[in-house]
Design an enzyme around this catalytic site. Structure first.
Site, PDB file in Angstrom:
ATOM      1  CE1 TYR A 282       7.452  -0.498  -4.333  1.00 42.82           C
ATOM      2  CE2 TYR A 282       6.037   1.305  -3.812  1.00 42.82           C
ATOM      3  CZ  TYR A 282       7.001   0.590  -3.316  1.00 42.82           C
ATOM      4  OH  TYR A 282       7.338   0.469  -2.096  1.00 42.82           O
TER       5      TYR A 282
ATOM      6  CD  GLU B 263      -1.886  -2.076   1.943  1.00 42.41           C
ATOM      7  OE1 GLU B 263      -0.663  -2.035   2.735  1.00 42.41           O
ATOM      8  OE2 GLU B 263      -2.514  -3.151   1.933  1.00 42.41           O
TER       9      GLU B 263
END
Ligand SMILES: CC(C)(COP(=O)(O)OP(=O)(O)OC[C@H]1O[C@@H](n2cnc3c(N)ncnc32)[C@H](O)[C@@H]1OP(=O)(O)O)[C@@H](O)C(=O)NCCC(=O)NCCS
Length: 158
Positions: free
Chosen positions: A123, A111
């Protein structure tokens, strides 16, 4: 930058990682984790830790994950502010992902706060996909903020 898996965290390294964590997350408005907290987290059998060192051999970034059955989760990833944009985090995720896959992990999830542009960019550049959002997940000094949930399929990774 030299990433390596650290099988067991000792007190000296924990103190160095706590400093990195505090400096990295201060700018996110989040509390850093203490050396004692890091030692506690890393003592659990599910914990996996990788550290990156600079040219002088000093720790400058680290990645802490949990591995349970075939699913891994990123608990934290931090690069010291003075060591940013030199590939430390990418190197840690590349090695960590390969190690986790070798241990049987199929998926890697995490998260990240919706306003954390650098981490989201990192990411996404590695192939993580956003699969959901979680309302008011992170506490900030000025209120709560949503999280993006990212997932990486480790099959075919590195
Ligand atoms: C996110 C963080 C770990 C990145 O660390 P880093 O070692 O500087 O990252 P890298 O040098 O490996 O960057 C790899 C790629 O990520 C992306 N990226 C990293 N920082 C970025 C930024 N500020 N803006 C946009 N993209 C960024 C880029 O695609 C970059 O590749 P490039 O430099 O070739 O363009 C670091 O900024 C940090 O510690 N932030 C605070 C803590 C945090 O947010 N942790 C993650 C929470 S889950």
């Amino acid at each position: 930058m030299r990433p390596e898996r650290v099988p067991a965290l000792d007190a000296e390294l924990a103190a160095a990682l706590a400093e990195i964590h505090a400096a990295a997350f201060a700018e996110e408005g989040a509390r850093g984790w203490s050396a004692a907290e890091l030692l506690g987290l890393c003592a659990r059998p599910s914990a996996r830790l990788w550290v990156s060192r600079d040219a002088e051999g000093e720790p400058c970034a680290f990645l802490l994950c949990d591995l349970v059955l075939d699913e891994a989760e990123i608990l934290t990833l931090a690069t010291a502010p003075e060591a940013r944009r030199q590939g430390a985090a990418r190197g840690l995720l590349t090695l960590g992902g390969a190690d986790l896959r070798a241990e049987g992990a199929q998926l890697l999830r995490l998260e990240v706060a919706t306003d954390n542009i650098s981490a989201s960019g990192l990411y996404q550049s590695l192939g993580f996909q956003e699969i959901a959002r979680r309302k008011a997940y992170f506490q900030r000094p000025d209120g709560r903020i949503d999280a993006r949930i990212f997932l990486l399929d480790l099959q075919g990774f590195a």
